[in-house]
Design a protein around this motif. Sequence first.
Motif, PDB file in Angstrom:
ATOM      1  N   ASP A  75       0.686  -1.045  -0.078  1.00  0.00           N
ATOM      2  CA  ASP A  75       0.028  -0.052   0.042  1.00  0.00           C
ATOM      3  C   ASP A  75       0.905   1.202   0.094  1.00  0.00           C
ATOM      4  O   ASP A  75       1.743   1.371   0.758  1.00  0.00           O
ATOM      5  N   GLU A  76       0.560   2.397  -0.954  1.00  0.00           N
ATOM      6  CA  GLU A  76       1.373   3.585  -0.892  1.00  0.00           C
ATOM      7  C   GLU A  76       0.552   4.208   0.158  1.00  0.00           C
ATOM      8  O   GLU A  76      -0.711   4.585   0.341  1.00  0.00           O
ATOM      9  N   VAL A  77       1.355   4.929   0.957  1.00  0.00           N
ATOM     10  CA  VAL A  77       0.853   5.587   2.134  1.00  0.00           C
ATOM     11  C   VAL A  77       1.585   7.051   2.331  1.00  0.00           C
ATOM     12  O   VAL A  77       2.440   7.121   1.733  1.00  0.00           O
ATOM     13  N   VAL A  78       0.835   7.902   3.257  1.00  0.00           N
ATOM     14  CA  VAL A  78       1.442   9.185   3.622  1.00  0.00           C
ATOM     15  C   VAL A  78       1.389   9.141   4.830  1.00  0.00           C
ATOM     16  O   VAL A  78       0.387   8.838   5.762  1.00  0.00           O
ATOM     17  N   ILE A  79       2.492   9.754   5.700  1.00  0.00           N
ATOM     18  CA  ILE A  79       2.476   9.921   7.259  1.00  0.00           C
ATOM     19  C   ILE A  79       1.514  11.078   7.545  1.00  0.00           C
ATOM     20  O   ILE A  79       2.003  12.224   7.267  1.00  0.00           O
ATOM     21  N   THR A  80       0.802  10.837   8.621  1.00  0.00           N
ATOM     22  CA  THR A  80       0.150  12.138   8.984  1.00  0.00           C
ATOM     23  C   THR A  80       0.696  12.268  10.489  1.00  0.00           C
ATOM     24  O   THR A  80       0.827  11.495  11.475  1.00  0.00           O
TER      25      THR A  80
ATOM     26  N   GLY B 227       3.944  14.028   6.522  1.00  0.00           N
ATOM     27  CA  GLY B 227       3.799  14.368   4.932  1.00  0.00           C
ATOM     28  C   GLY B 227       4.718  13.479   3.940  1.00  0.00           C
ATOM     29  O   GLY B 227       4.389  13.610   2.753  1.00  0.00           O
ATOM     30  N   LYS B 228       5.561  12.807   4.672  1.00  0.00           N
ATOM     31  CA  LYS B 228       6.294  11.868   3.800  1.00  0.00           C
ATOM     32  C   LYS B 228       5.532  10.657   3.198  1.00  0.00           C
ATOM     33  O   LYS B 228       4.577  10.405   3.601  1.00  0.00           O
ATOM     34  N   ARG B 229       5.764  10.224   1.976  1.00  0.00           N
ATOM     35  CA  ARG B 229       5.184   9.170   1.410  1.00  0.00           C
ATOM     36  C   ARG B 229       6.108   8.303   1.364  1.00  0.00           C
ATOM     37  O   ARG B 229       7.333   7.984   1.250  1.00  0.00           O
ATOM     38  N   GLY B 230       5.301   6.773   1.293  1.00  0.00           N
ATOM     39  CA  GLY B 230       6.142   5.634   1.415  1.00  0.00           C
ATOM     40  C   GLY B 230       5.321   4.444   1.291  1.00  0.00           C
ATOM     41  O   GLY B 230       4.181   4.707   0.789  1.00  0.00           O
ATOM     42  N   VAL B 231       5.848   3.151   1.120  1.00  0.00           N
ATOM     43  CA  VAL B 231       5.173   1.996   0.844  1.00  0.00           C
ATOM     44  C   VAL B 231       5.092   1.162   1.853  1.00  0.00           C
ATOM     45  O   VAL B 231       6.077   0.917   2.560  1.00  0.00           O
TER      46      VAL B 231
ATOM     47  N   VAL C 288      10.519   2.483   8.750  1.00  0.00           N
ATOM     48  CA  VAL C 288       9.975   3.035  10.177  1.00  0.00           C
ATOM     49  C   VAL C 288       8.578   2.224  10.358  1.00  0.00           C
ATOM     50  O   VAL C 288       7.935   2.009   9.401  1.00  0.00           O
ATOM     51  N   CYS C 289       8.311   2.039  11.652  1.00  0.00           N
ATOM     52  CA  CYS C 289       7.004   1.469  11.996  1.00  0.00           C
ATOM     53  C   CYS C 289       6.056   2.578  12.343  1.00  0.00           C
ATOM     54  O   CYS C 289       6.693   3.493  13.176  1.00  0.00           O
ATOM     55  N   PHE C 290       4.982   2.476  12.130  1.00  0.00           N
ATOM     56  CA  PHE C 290       3.746   3.363  12.558  1.00  0.00           C
ATOM     57  C   PHE C 290       2.613   2.564  12.849  1.00  0.00           C
ATOM     58  O   PHE C 290       2.448   1.512  12.301  1.00  0.00           O
ATOM     59  N   SER C 291       1.750   3.261  13.762  1.00  0.00           N
ATOM     60  CA  SER C 291       0.292   2.582  14.033  1.00  0.00           C
ATOM     61  C   SER C 291      -0.593   3.036  12.821  1.00  0.00           C
ATOM     62  O   SER C 291      -0.225   3.997  12.133  1.00  0.00           O
ATOM     63  N   ASP C 292      -1.649   2.475  12.646  1.00  0.00           N
ATOM     64  CA  ASP C 292      -2.884   2.661  11.846  1.00  0.00           C
ATOM     65  C   ASP C 292      -3.029   4.224  11.834  1.00  0.00           C
ATOM     66  O   ASP C 292      -3.457   4.753  10.625  1.00  0.00           O
ATOM     67  N   ASN C 293      -3.165   4.751  12.963  1.00  0.00           N
ATOM     68  CA  ASN C 293      -3.591   6.363  12.852  1.00  0.00           C
ATOM     69  C   ASN C 293      -2.563   7.270  12.633  1.00  0.00           C
ATOM     70  O   ASN C 293      -3.046   8.428  12.563  1.00  0.00           O
ATOM     71  N   GLU C 294      -1.573   6.661  12.199  1.00  0.00           N
ATOM     72  CA  GLU C 294      -0.267   7.495  11.751  1.00  0.00           C
ATOM     73  C   GLU C 294      -0.337   7.710  10.117  1.00  0.00           C
ATOM     74  O   GLU C 294       0.505   8.358   9.640  1.00  0.00           O
ATOM     75  N   LEU C 295      -1.140   6.886   9.422  1.00  0.00           N
ATOM     76  CA  LEU C 295      -0.910   6.660   8.225  1.00  0.00           C
ATOM     77  C   LEU C 295      -2.160   6.895   7.560  1.00  0.00           C
ATOM     78  O   LEU C 295      -3.310   6.859   8.143  1.00  0.00           O
ATOM     79  N   ALA C 296      -2.259   7.110   6.280  1.00  0.00           N
ATOM     80  CA  ALA C 296      -3.305   7.282   5.537  1.00  0.00           C
ATOM     81  C   ALA C 296      -3.066   6.913   4.002  1.00  0.00           C
ATOM     82  O   ALA C 296      -1.710   7.037   3.565  1.00  0.00           O
ATOM     83  N   HIS C 297      -4.075   6.386   3.233  1.00  0.00           N
ATOM     84  CA  HIS C 297      -3.628   5.777   2.078  1.00  0.00           C
ATOM     85  C   HIS C 297      -3.385   7.304   1.250  1.00  0.00           C
ATOM     86  O   HIS C 297      -3.988   8.257   1.343  1.00  0.00           O
ATOM     87  N   THR C 298      -2.646   7.049   0.156  1.00  0.00           N
ATOM     88  CA  THR C 298      -2.250   8.363  -0.275  1.00  0.00           C
ATOM     89  C   THR C 298      -3.502   8.876  -1.267  1.00  0.00           C
ATOM     90  O   THR C 298      -3.757  10.030  -1.626  1.00  0.00           O
ATOM     91  N   GLU C 299      -4.532   7.951  -1.578  1.00  0.00           N
ATOM     92  CA  GLU C 299      -5.724   8.498  -2.372  1.00  0.00           C
ATOM     93  C   GLU C 299      -6.709   9.003  -1.568  1.00  0.00           C
ATOM     94  O   GLU C 299      -7.429   9.813  -1.996  1.00  0.00           O
ATOM     95  N   GLU C 300      -6.531   8.891  -0.109  1.00  0.00           N
ATOM     96  CA  GLU C 300      -7.681   9.366   0.758  1.00  0.00           C
ATOM     97  C   GLU C 300      -7.528  10.930   0.838  1.00  0.00           C
ATOM     98  O   GLU C 300      -8.560  11.596   1.075  1.00  0.00           O
ATOM     99  N   ASN C 301      -6.587  11.590   0.701  1.00  0.00           N
ATOM    100  CA  ASN C 301      -6.480  12.957   1.009  1.00  0.00           C
ATOM    101  C   ASN C 301      -5.458  13.537  -0.421  1.00  0.00           C
ATOM    102  O   ASN C 301      -4.485  14.026   0.222  1.00  0.00           O
ATOM    103  N   PRO C 302      -6.047  13.531  -1.360  1.00  0.00           N
ATOM    104  CA  PRO C 302      -5.177  14.274  -2.352  1.00  0.00           C
ATOM    105  C   PRO C 302      -5.002  15.684  -2.340  1.00  0.00           C
ATOM    106  O   PRO C 302      -4.000  16.102  -2.462  1.00  0.00           O
ATOM    107  N   GLY C 303      -6.143  16.408  -1.590  1.00  0.00           N
ATOM    108  CA  GLY C 303      -5.631  17.826  -1.699  1.00  0.00           C
ATOM    109  C   GLY C 303      -4.492  18.149  -0.693  1.00  0.00           C
ATOM    110  O   GLY C 303      -3.755  18.991  -0.865  1.00  0.00           O
ATOM    111  N   ARG C 304      -4.084  17.291   0.360  1.00  0.00           N
ATOM    112  CA  ARG C 304      -2.938  17.550   1.250  1.00  0.00           C
ATOM    113  C   ARG C 304      -1.877  17.278   0.345  1.00  0.00           C
ATOM    114  O   ARG C 304      -0.758  18.193   0.491  1.00  0.00           O
ATOM    115  N   ARG C 305      -1.861  16.059  -0.323  1.00  0.00           N
ATOM    116  CA  ARG C 305      -0.634  15.757  -1.293  1.00  0.00           C
ATOM    117  C   ARG C 305      -0.492  17.030  -2.322  1.00  0.00           C
ATOM    118  O   ARG C 305       0.983  17.333  -2.386  1.00  0.00           O
TER     119      ARG C 305
END
Length: 131
Positions: free
Chosen positions: A9-14, A27-31, A53-70
């Motif tokens: 999954d492609e994700v962005v760190i929130t 704001g960084k993107r990763g897989v 780097v390890c993250f919890s579910d609430n620290e990540l978002a799918h990149t498609e979920e919030n294109p405005g922020r990207r």
Amino acid sequence: MTRKFKEGDEVVITGVPGQEASWLYNGKRGVVYAVHTGSRYPNEVKIPSHGLVCFSDNELAHTEENPGRRHLAESPGFPHGIDTAAAQSIMKYAVTGQEQIESLDISATIEHLENVKQYIEVRIQRLREAM
């Protein structure tokens, strides 16, 4: 328990207040490289030029979920002399709902929102034409 993310999954760190890793990589993107069940931070994310780097579910978002922020992060700025700091403050408010535009007067806020709306409409049109 259903996992929100899976390998590939492609994700962005929130940025989550109080959690240093998500704040540092906000704001960084990763897989998602691996998902470790039973861990407090189950999602191991490969961030280009930063490693794993390890993250919890609430620290990540799918990149498609919030294109405005990207798009805001990728934008070099707005045309026609728009105050980019004010425009970004307004966009952050639109994306996150956090009130950050109190210092702007109403007419300036309306003008900035109209300019941001025009920018978004142009981006949508370009993306539609590229399909």
